[in-house]
Enzyme design. Sequence first.
Site, PDB file in Angstrom:
ATOM      1  N   HIS A 240      -5.473  -3.782  14.060  1.00 30.21           N
ATOM      2  CA  HIS A 240      -5.296  -3.048  12.802  1.00 30.21           C
ATOM      3  C   HIS A 240      -6.498  -2.149  12.513  1.00 30.21           C
ATOM      4  CE1 HIS A 240      -4.082  -2.044   8.802  1.00 30.21           C
ATOM      5  NE2 HIS A 240      -4.877  -2.884   8.184  1.00 30.21           N
TER       6      HIS A 240
ATOM      7  N   HIS B 248       2.452  -5.859   7.064  1.00 29.42           N
ATOM      8  CA  HIS B 248       1.489  -6.144   5.995  1.00 29.42           C
ATOM      9  C   HIS B 248       2.167  -6.449   4.655  1.00 29.42           C
ATOM     10  CE1 HIS B 248      -1.912  -4.727   8.521  1.00 29.42           C
ATOM     11  NE2 HIS B 248      -0.989  -3.908   9.002  1.00 29.42           N
TER      12      HIS B 248
ATOM     13  N   GLU C  23      -4.215 -12.134   4.132  1.00 30.20           N
ATOM     14  CA  GLU C  23      -4.199 -11.343   2.898  1.00 30.20           C
ATOM     15  C   GLU C  23      -2.874 -11.548   2.175  1.00 30.20           C
ATOM     16  OE1 GLU C  23      -7.037  -7.690   4.516  1.00 30.20           O
ATOM     17  OE2 GLU C  23      -4.886  -7.638   4.952  1.00 30.20           O
TER      18      GLU C  23
ATOM     19  N   HIS D 270     -13.492  -5.264   6.967  1.00 30.29           N
ATOM     20  CA  HIS D 270     -12.699  -5.374   8.191  1.00 30.29           C
ATOM     21  C   HIS D 270     -13.578  -5.194   9.432  1.00 30.29           C
ATOM     22  CE1 HIS D 270      -9.062  -4.732   5.621  1.00 30.29           C
ATOM     23  NE2 HIS D 270      -8.459  -5.426   6.566  1.00 30.29           N
TER      24      HIS D 270
ATOM     25  N   HIS E 255       0.171 -12.177   5.142  1.00 32.30           N
ATOM     26  CA  HIS E 255       0.112 -11.701   6.524  1.00 32.30           C
ATOM     27  C   HIS E 255      -1.274 -11.908   7.130  1.00 32.30           C
ATOM     28  CE1 HIS E 255      -1.335  -8.209   4.201  1.00 32.30           C
ATOM     29  NE2 HIS E 255      -2.071  -7.941   5.271  1.00 32.30           N
TER      30      HIS E 255
ATOM     31  N   ASP F 103      -3.833  -9.965   9.533  1.00 29.45           N
ATOM     32  CA  ASP F 103      -4.210  -8.746  10.258  1.00 29.45           C
ATOM     33  C   ASP F 103      -4.629  -9.125  11.668  1.00 29.45           C
ATOM     34  OD1 ASP F 103      -3.859  -7.173   8.028  1.00 29.45           O
ATOM     35  OD2 ASP F 103      -5.998  -6.808   7.683  1.00 29.45           O
TER      36      ASP F 103
ATOM     37  N   PHE G  15       0.848  -1.192   0.000  1.00 27.43           N
ATOM     38  CA  PHE G  15       0.000   0.000   0.000  1.00 27.43           C
ATOM     39  C   PHE G  15       0.884   1.243   0.000  1.00 27.43           C
ATOM     40  CE2 PHE G  15      -3.679  -2.546   1.021  1.00 27.43           C
ATOM     41  CZ  PHE G  15      -4.758  -1.754   0.669  1.00 27.43           C
TER      42      PHE G  15
END
Length: 209
Positions: free
Chosen positions: A60, A50, A173, A161, A54, A56, A20
């Site tokens: 998060h 991340h 993810e 989420h 990974h 979460d 990201f």
Amino acid sequence: MSHKTLWDISPVVAPDSPIFPGDEPYALRWTARLSPQCPVNLSAVTLSPHVGAHADAPLHYADDAPSAAEVALDPYLGPCRVIHAIDCGPLIRIEHLAHAEANLPPRVLVRCNRQADTVWNPDFTAYAPETVEWLAARGVRLIGLDTPSVDPASSKTLDSHQRLLRLDLRVLENLVLDEVPEGDYELIALPLKLAGACASPVRAVLRAL
């Protein structure tokens, strides 16, 4: 004794791993090198948790929620179904998974891509929030996919989420499911016991049942 077939569903973590925008990339430096004065090579790494495959942690997406070190391990280990929803569009919807609904195990991974992205692509597939609800109603405790997030890159509300939080689901993810046929497997993808961390890298693998 025969060895069960193993699928490594984790991408390589490297400095050019897609992340990201604004996330901390993977970097490695050497703090010691083999020499007549030193008996070992020793490295140090920095990265966002991340990067790569990974898990979460609830922290998060919610303050005062469990960190990576505090989540129970049960969801990350055990019977798992891989469902193909290749080229399904922006969101994984219930109709993309309904063909594989019968006797769902507690873990479901969805393959969205023909081939996992190796560069950052903001137009990745995410989960529709109602699909998260639908899976939870069928006893699923962990969901995963082969894209960077269960929510679209542009989302500011992180609806999927927030469903994970409310329903107490866990998530994986950035998996790589390119070579994995649809069907049932054993999942092994344990998060590291990282104190206070909002996520943890995992070495995610599937094993033939």
